[in-house]
Design a protein around this motif. Structure first.
Motif, short mmCIF file in Angstrom:
data_model
loop_
_atom_site.label_atom_id
_atom_site.label_comp_id
_atom_site.label_asym_id
_atom_site.label_seq_id
_atom_site.Cartn_x
_atom_site.Cartn_y
_atom_site.Cartn_z
N GLU A 82 -45.72 -33.04 -47.88
CA GLU A 82 -46.64 -34.13 -47.79
C GLU A 82 -47.88 -34.09 -48.90
OE1 GLU A 82 -49.34 -37.31 -45.10
OE2 GLU A 82 -48.65 -35.37 -44.11
N VAL A 83 -47.74 -34.84 -49.90
CA VAL A 83 -48.38 -34.93 -50.93
C VAL A 83 -49.48 -36.41 -51.00
CG1 VAL A 83 -48.88 -35.14 -53.57
CG2 VAL A 83 -46.76 -33.87 -52.35
N LYS A 84 -50.46 -36.15 -50.70
CA LYS A 84 -51.65 -37.53 -50.55
C LYS A 84 -51.91 -37.89 -51.90
CE LYS A 84 -53.66 -36.30 -45.93
NZ LYS A 84 -53.10 -37.20 -45.33
N LEU A 85 -51.64 -39.03 -51.96
CA LEU A 85 -52.04 -40.23 -52.86
C LEU A 85 -53.51 -40.54 -52.96
CD1 LEU A 85 -48.84 -41.98 -53.66
CD2 LEU A 85 -49.69 -39.88 -54.62
N ASP A 86 -54.00 -40.96 -51.69
CA ASP A 86 -55.02 -41.31 -51.35
C ASP A 86 -55.44 -41.08 -50.00
OD1 ASP A 86 -54.07 -43.67 -50.49
OD2 ASP A 86 -54.49 -44.86 -52.17
N SER A 87 -56.41 -41.98 -49.47
CA SER A 87 -56.57 -41.76 -48.06
C SER A 87 -55.52 -42.57 -46.98
CB SER A 87 -57.97 -42.35 -47.51
OG SER A 87 -58.06 -43.72 -47.95
N LYS A 88 -54.72 -43.47 -47.79
CA LYS A 88 -53.74 -44.27 -46.89
C LYS A 88 -52.44 -43.67 -47.23
CE LYS A 88 -56.36 -46.88 -44.73
NZ LYS A 88 -56.39 -47.19 -43.05
N TRP A 89 -51.94 -43.38 -48.62
CA TRP A 89 -50.48 -43.23 -49.08
C TRP A 89 -50.43 -41.78 -49.43
CZ3 TRP A 89 -47.41 -47.44 -49.35
CH2 TRP A 89 -47.90 -48.69 -49.51
N SER A 90 -49.12 -41.35 -48.91
CA SER A 90 -48.52 -40.13 -49.24
C SER A 90 -46.98 -40.28 -49.69
CB SER A 90 -48.65 -39.26 -48.01
OG SER A 90 -49.89 -39.03 -47.60
N ILE A 91 -46.72 -39.25 -50.47
CA ILE A 91 -45.37 -39.05 -50.74
C ILE A 91 -44.75 -37.69 -49.66
CG2 ILE A 91 -43.67 -38.25 -52.30
CD1 ILE A 91 -45.38 -39.34 -54.48
N VAL A 92 -43.59 -38.07 -49.05
CA VAL A 92 -43.30 -37.08 -48.07
C VAL A 92 -41.89 -36.75 -48.29
CG1 VAL A 92 -45.12 -37.84 -46.32
CG2 VAL A 92 -42.60 -38.92 -46.50
N SER A 93 -41.45 -35.60 -48.00
CA SER A 93 -39.95 -35.29 -48.06
C SER A 93 -39.95 -34.01 -47.19
CB SER A 93 -39.61 -34.62 -49.36
OG SER A 93 -38.30 -34.00 -49.57
N THR A 94 -38.34 -33.85 -46.52
CA THR A 94 -38.18 -32.76 -45.52
C THR A 94 -36.84 -32.40 -45.82
OG1 THR A 94 -39.51 -34.24 -43.82
CG2 THR A 94 -38.25 -32.36 -43.11
N PRO A 95 -36.70 -31.58 -46.75
CA PRO A 95 -35.36 -30.83 -46.83
C PRO A 95 -35.09 -29.91 -45.91
CG PRO A 95 -36.98 -30.13 -48.65
CD PRO A 95 -37.82 -31.34 -47.78
N LEU A 96 -33.79 -29.87 -45.56
CA LEU A 96 -33.43 -28.82 -44.51
C LEU A 96 -32.06 -28.29 -44.55
CD1 LEU A 96 -31.39 -30.21 -42.06
CD2 LEU A 96 -33.41 -31.79 -41.56
N PHE A 97 -31.73 -27.32 -44.14
CA PHE A 97 -30.48 -26.54 -43.92
C PHE A 97 -30.08 -26.40 -42.43
CE2 PHE A 97 -28.28 -22.68 -43.40
CZ PHE A 97 -27.05 -23.09 -43.81
N GLU A 98 -28.97 -26.54 -41.92
CA GLU A 98 -28.68 -26.26 -40.48
C GLU A 98 -27.37 -25.88 -40.50
OE1 GLU A 98 -30.74 -30.24 -38.23
OE2 GLU A 98 -28.53 -30.05 -38.48
N ALA A 99 -27.36 -24.63 -39.54
CA ALA A 99 -25.89 -24.01 -39.66
C ALA A 99 -25.68 -23.89 -38.25
CB ALA A 99 -26.21 -22.54 -40.18
N TYR A 100 -24.35 -24.13 -37.93
CA TYR A 100 -23.84 -24.04 -36.45
C TYR A 100 -22.86 -23.25 -36.34
CZ TYR A 100 -25.91 -28.81 -36.13
OH TYR A 100 -26.93 -29.87 -36.26
N TRP A 101 -22.76 -22.63 -34.99
CA TRP A 101 -21.87 -21.70 -34.60
C TRP A 101 -21.38 -21.98 -33.31
CZ3 TRP A 101 -26.31 -19.99 -36.93
CH2 TRP A 101 -26.13 -19.50 -38.31
N PHE A 102 -20.33 -22.61 -33.32
CA PHE A 102 -19.77 -23.14 -31.72
C PHE A 102 -18.76 -21.92 -31.33
CE2 PHE A 102 -20.58 -26.95 -34.13
CZ PHE A 102 -21.05 -27.80 -33.15
#
Length: 273
Positions: free
Chosen positions: A193-213
């Motif tokens: 989260e990068v705050k631009l001012d008190s109201k606005w932000s740029i957000v991102s949530t990159p993720l990696f998931e691995a499953y072993w059934f």
């Protein structure tokens, strides 16, 4: 049609990206802005979101790609408290579903209840979580399976000027009455989260998931999911925000049918009371 709905949870739902993304709420693992002293009484809260979303792959398949719009109501009731200055707990009940405009085969719902114990140590947060859940075919229509998830996580927030980076590592094993749903899962997530001012932000949530059934028809199946997104967040108040996000997701698997890619675009309204 009935047979296809039975097979959908077995081969797709519990391994599909929508279910994965819905399972993992990064805000669950963030620190409380003003920790409650351990001598204080526990506090109740209602936390949720609603997200109308466009996807170009409503059924999350490799070949039968169909665009659609769906919405996701997600509401939790929480009881939070502290056992000491650095040991906190949370008890919760959570309900959510995904309802598609046209592709009704993609509809599903989840109801869950659980508890979390979190130890804070030198800025790091170590959590042990237990969750009992019910997965439904359709909007709370037919029960597909029940399961018990046992999880362990480590997380921390790093702040640099107006930017906050929140890495999270999570390991889960699922016990289930449906053999095909039993699996290990590993998540590596970076909340930004990068705050631009008190109201606005740029957000991102990159993720990696691995499953072993581990069991049933899914025994030996191995999936990996990669996701990247960017969004613009507006805070109406400290407890209400609106985030519009563009997300790209790709799943690889040793089962060719489970490989796919997906693009999602839409706003999400978050609230907490």
């Amino acid at each position: 049609m009935r047979r296809s709905r039975i097979l959908l949870p077995i081969f797709g739902l519990f391994g599909a990206s929508t279910a994965g993304a819905a399972d993992l709420d990064v805000t669950e693992f963030k620190t409380i802005a003003a920790p409650v002293p351990y001598t204080s009484a526990p506090s109740w809260s209602v936390v949720g979101s609603i997200a109308p979303t466009f996807t170009d792959n409503a059924l999350f398949t490799r070949d039968n790609r169909k665009s659609d719009v769906y919405y996701v109501p997600d509401v939790s009731v929480r009881l939070d408290g502290n056992l000491s200055n650095d040991l906190s707990y949370r008890l919760y009940a959570r309900a959510q579903y995904e309802a598609f405009s046209r592709e009704k085969d993609g509809n599903f719902a989840v109801a869950r209840m659980g508890g979390r114990l979190t130890q804070n140590w030198d800025g790091w947060r170590f959590s042990a979580i237990y969750e009992h859940r019910y997965d439904f075919d359709g909007i709370y229509r037919d029960l597909a399976f029940t399961s018990n998830d046992v999880m362990g996580s480590v997380a921390r927030d790093f702040r640099f000027n107006n930017a906050t980076f929140s890495p999270l590592l999570l390991l889960t094993y699922r016990f289930s009455d449906l053999a095909e749903a039993r699996r290990w899962r590993f998540d590596a997530v970076l909340g930004i989260e990068v705050k631009l001012d008190s109201k606005w932000s740029i957000v991102s949530t990159p993720l990696f998931e691995a499953y072993w059934f581990t069991d049933g028809l899914n025994s030996g199946r191995r999936d990996q999911l990669y996701s990247a997104d960017v969004g613009l967040k507006y805070n109406f108040a400290s407890n209400v925000s609106l985030t519009t996000t563009v997300l790209y997701e790709a799943r690889t698997s040793n089962v060719p049918l489970r490989r796919y890619r997906d693009v999602r675009i839409g706003p999400r309204l978050d609230f907490a009371f």
